[in-house]
Scaffold this active site. Structure first.
Site, short mmCIF file in Angstrom:
data_model
loop_
_atom_site.label_atom_id
_atom_site.label_comp_id
_atom_site.label_asym_id
_atom_site.label_seq_id
_atom_site.Cartn_x
_atom_site.Cartn_y
_atom_site.Cartn_z
CE LYS A 88 31.40 6.74 -25.25
NZ LYS A 88 29.94 6.84 -25.64
CB CYS A 108 17.13 6.74 -14.98
SG CYS A 108 17.72 8.61 -14.60
P1 NDP Z 1 24.57 2.18 -21.75
O1 NDP Z 1 24.82 2.09 -20.08
O2 NDP Z 1 25.33 1.29 -22.40
O3 NDP Z 1 25.32 3.69 -21.93
C1 NDP Z 1 25.60 4.72 -21.28
C2 NDP Z 1 26.80 5.44 -21.68
O4 NDP Z 1 27.96 4.41 -21.42
C3 NDP Z 1 27.05 5.66 -23.20
O5 NDP Z 1 27.73 6.72 -23.56
C4 NDP Z 1 27.70 4.47 -23.45
O6 NDP Z 1 28.14 4.39 -25.00
C5 NDP Z 1 28.63 4.20 -22.59
N1 NDP Z 1 29.29 2.95 -22.50
C6 NDP Z 1 28.56 1.85 -23.01
N2 NDP Z 1 29.38 0.48 -22.63
C7 NDP Z 1 30.46 1.39 -21.69
C8 NDP Z 1 31.47 0.71 -21.00
N3 NDP Z 1 31.62 -0.98 -21.12
N4 NDP Z 1 32.23 1.31 -20.25
C9 NDP Z 1 32.15 2.61 -20.30
N5 NDP Z 1 31.26 3.29 -20.95
C10 NDP Z 1 30.30 2.58 -21.77
O7 NDP Z 1 23.18 2.27 -22.03
P2 NDP Z 1 22.46 1.94 -23.35
O8 NDP Z 1 22.48 3.26 -24.26
O9 NDP Z 1 22.87 0.59 -23.92
O10 NDP Z 1 21.11 1.56 -22.86
C11 NDP Z 1 20.65 0.28 -22.42
C12 NDP Z 1 19.67 0.43 -21.33
O11 NDP Z 1 20.39 1.15 -20.26
C13 NDP Z 1 18.39 1.20 -21.72
O12 NDP Z 1 17.52 0.25 -22.39
C14 NDP Z 1 17.85 1.56 -20.30
O13 NDP Z 1 17.21 0.55 -19.57
C15 NDP Z 1 19.31 1.99 -19.63
N6 NDP Z 1 19.86 3.37 -19.43
C16 NDP Z 1 19.44 3.76 -18.38
C17 NDP Z 1 19.96 5.17 -18.28
C18 NDP Z 1 19.76 5.89 -17.17
O14 NDP Z 1 19.84 7.42 -17.19
N7 NDP Z 1 19.47 5.43 -16.09
C19 NDP Z 1 20.24 5.83 -19.34
C20 NDP Z 1 20.62 5.09 -20.60
C21 NDP Z 1 20.10 3.82 -20.68
P3 NDP Z 1 27.59 4.20 -26.30
O15 NDP Z 1 26.27 4.96 -26.41
O16 NDP Z 1 28.43 4.63 -27.33
O17 NDP Z 1 27.15 2.83 -26.02
#
Ligand code: NDP
Length: 479
Positions: free
Chosen positions: A185, A293
């Protein structure tokens, strides 16, 4: 007067990418329409241009994808000898190399990252992951997990938007090498390079169902996590969603690995080669617009060299080129989405309100798209939100220390523990720091270096499990 270098535009052509106006789900080896017919749009964050309409997978589609993965696992991929699985992975890696320019342009269009990063980092590293794990596929009995380690079955893999193709490779390569099948996904804002992988799976004749791609928003991810026939969930993303996933899976047989956020300390000692360290600071926090990250978002500088480091850093930041991500000279591209831009802006505002001093180089941002100028906060204290929370943007918080012990105390004063950096000439100090830093990866006199043979993962709220190298096999085997 200092000389100012002028750069002529050097845009990479986007003609190599054949964008379709609509993309289906990739299930059982075919692109198919979503059962409920829902779609969402993916945009180029640098221009806000709509790139394509992408299918939104619901529960029925996730059921179909998991069923296809189960069939493929029990009938084809699981029983297949490792030497044969390896051939598919080698083929995949080679096609990634052959189509590298197209994939780099596609990634830059959908994500906003500079073309020089997608071309020189994301795509080659993705290919390297498949090459590396192809080599493991027939050697699992010698990997240290017993004489006959078995695959778990069907892996549900949820990836973020910061390194879309590379994160897909990190997830798929070890899962496939160990005989698992996958339902992937991708993130809602960056689905296109994963869908290009669907094309490549057809090109290499990967048996249907071995990898399925379900695009959609958080609900699609939730449906995958909650699915009773998934044996393993691998997630990279925010700590809050990671915790939700852990709650959903509590008490179930499903195995889980989480790679979550970070707030890495990049520690500069007074004996460090400062010019190199400044390059490392810039690479640590401004690489990929800070959407990393393991970004070195907290700079800890030994007090005696603070002024010198800040002078050099400001001068270097004045030379960064922010703008068109498809231009080969661009250093800093677009912020991936309007939501992420507003999250960064809110945290930066909090830094100003809490009393830190904000500094930005003079730079002109494009009128359209999502942009944020490189930002440095000076005079940051540990209690400030900008020192505690993951900003996930081009924003550096500078703190100081006097002794190595104080550096360790401050570096470890975070709920996260993904990575850290140390800059010093003394080998013994590097080793001492590496022993005391609670971080999964510690870089010495460098930062943000990745290698498929090297394990990567966190402590504390940065998650658990390791990806990469021999360690990365463990998450997909019964051991
Ligand atoms: P998310 O954790 O929401 O997204 C990561 C993935 O999980 C995406 O594919 C997302 O889908 C999916 N997802 C979202 N909600 C759910 C759920 N309840 N159950 C299963 N899968 C889910 O990150 P965001 O994109 O909202 O970013 C928010 C913050 O997270 C950023 O500002 C950053 O601080 C942090 N982040 C950290 C990352 C890392 O590598 N450590 C990577 C990305 C974000 P969808 O995109 O469709 O919402």
């Amino acid at each position: 007067m200092t000389d100012v270098w002028q750069y002529a535009p050097a845009p990479e052509s986007r003609d190599i990418v054949n964008l379709r106006s609509e993309y289906g789900l990739f299930i059982d080896g075919e692109f198919v329409a979503p059962s409920a017919g829902g779609t969402f749009k993916t945009v180029d964050p640098a221009t806000e241009e709509v790139l394509a309409a992408v299918a939104e997978a619901d529960q029925t589609d996730v059921d179909l994808a998991v069923a296809a993965a189960r069939r493929a696992q029990t009938e084809i991929w699981g029983p297949m000898p490792g030497t044969e699985r390896a051939k598919y992975l080698y083929r995949l890696a080679r096609v990634l190399q052959e189509r590298s320019r197209e994939l780099a342009v596609l990634e830059t269009l959908d994500n906003g990252k500079p073309i020089k990063e997608s071309r020189d980092v994301d795509v080659p590293l993705a290919a390297a992951h498949f090459f590396s794990y192809a080599g493991w596929a027939d050697k699992l009995s010698y990997a240290g997990f017993g004489s006959a380690p078995q695959p778990l079955g069907v892996a549900g893999q949820i990836i973020p938007w910061n390194f879309p193709l590379l994160m897909a490779a990190w997830k798929l390569a070890p899962a496939l090498a160990t005989g698992n099948t996958c339902v992937l996904k991708p993130a809602e804002t960056t689905p296109l390079s994963a869908l290009a992988l669907g094309d490549i799976f057809q090109q290499i004749d990967l048996p249907p169902g071995v990898v399925n791609i379900v695009t959609g928003a958080g609900e699609t991810g939730q449906a995958l996590v909650a699915h009773p026939d998934v044996d393993k969930i691998a997630f990279t993303g925010s700590t809050s969603v990671g915790k939700q996933i852990q709650r959903t899976l509590a008490g179930r047989h499903t195995r889980l690995t989480l790679e979550l956020g970070g707030k890495a300390a990049n520690v500069i000692f007074d004996d460090a080669p400062l010019d190199q360290a400044v390059e490392g600071i810039v690479n640590g926090i401004f690489f990929n617009q800070g959407h990393v990250c393991c970004a070195g978002s907290r700079l800890l500088v030994q007090e005696s060299v603070l002024d010198s480091v800040l002078d050099k850093l400001k001068r270097r930041l004045g030379t960064l080129r922010v703008g068109d991500p498809l231009d080969k000279n661009t250093d800093l591209g677009a912020i991936n989405s309007a939501e992420q831009l507003s999250r960064i802006t809110e945290l930066v505002d909090s830094g100003v309100q809490e009393g830190a001093e904000r500094w930005q180089p003079a730079c002109t941002l494009p009128d359209r798209g999502y942009w944020f100028a490189p930002t440095v906060f000076i005079g940051v204290s540990q209690s400030h939100r900008i020192a505690r929370e993951e900003i996930f943007g081009p924003v550096l918080s500078v703190l100081t220390f006097r002794t190595p012990q104080e550096a360790i105390t401050k570096a470890n004063n975070t709920p996260y523990g993904l990575s850290a950096g140390v800059w010093t000439e003394k080998g013994s100090r590097i080793l001492w720091m590496a022993q005391h830093l609670r971080a999964g990866v510690v870089w010495a006199n460098t930062f943000n270096r990745f290698d498929p043979t090297s394990p990567f993962g966190g402590y504390k709220e940065s998650g658990f499990g390791r990806e990469g190298g021999r360690h990365g096999l463990a998450g997909y085997l019964t051991v």
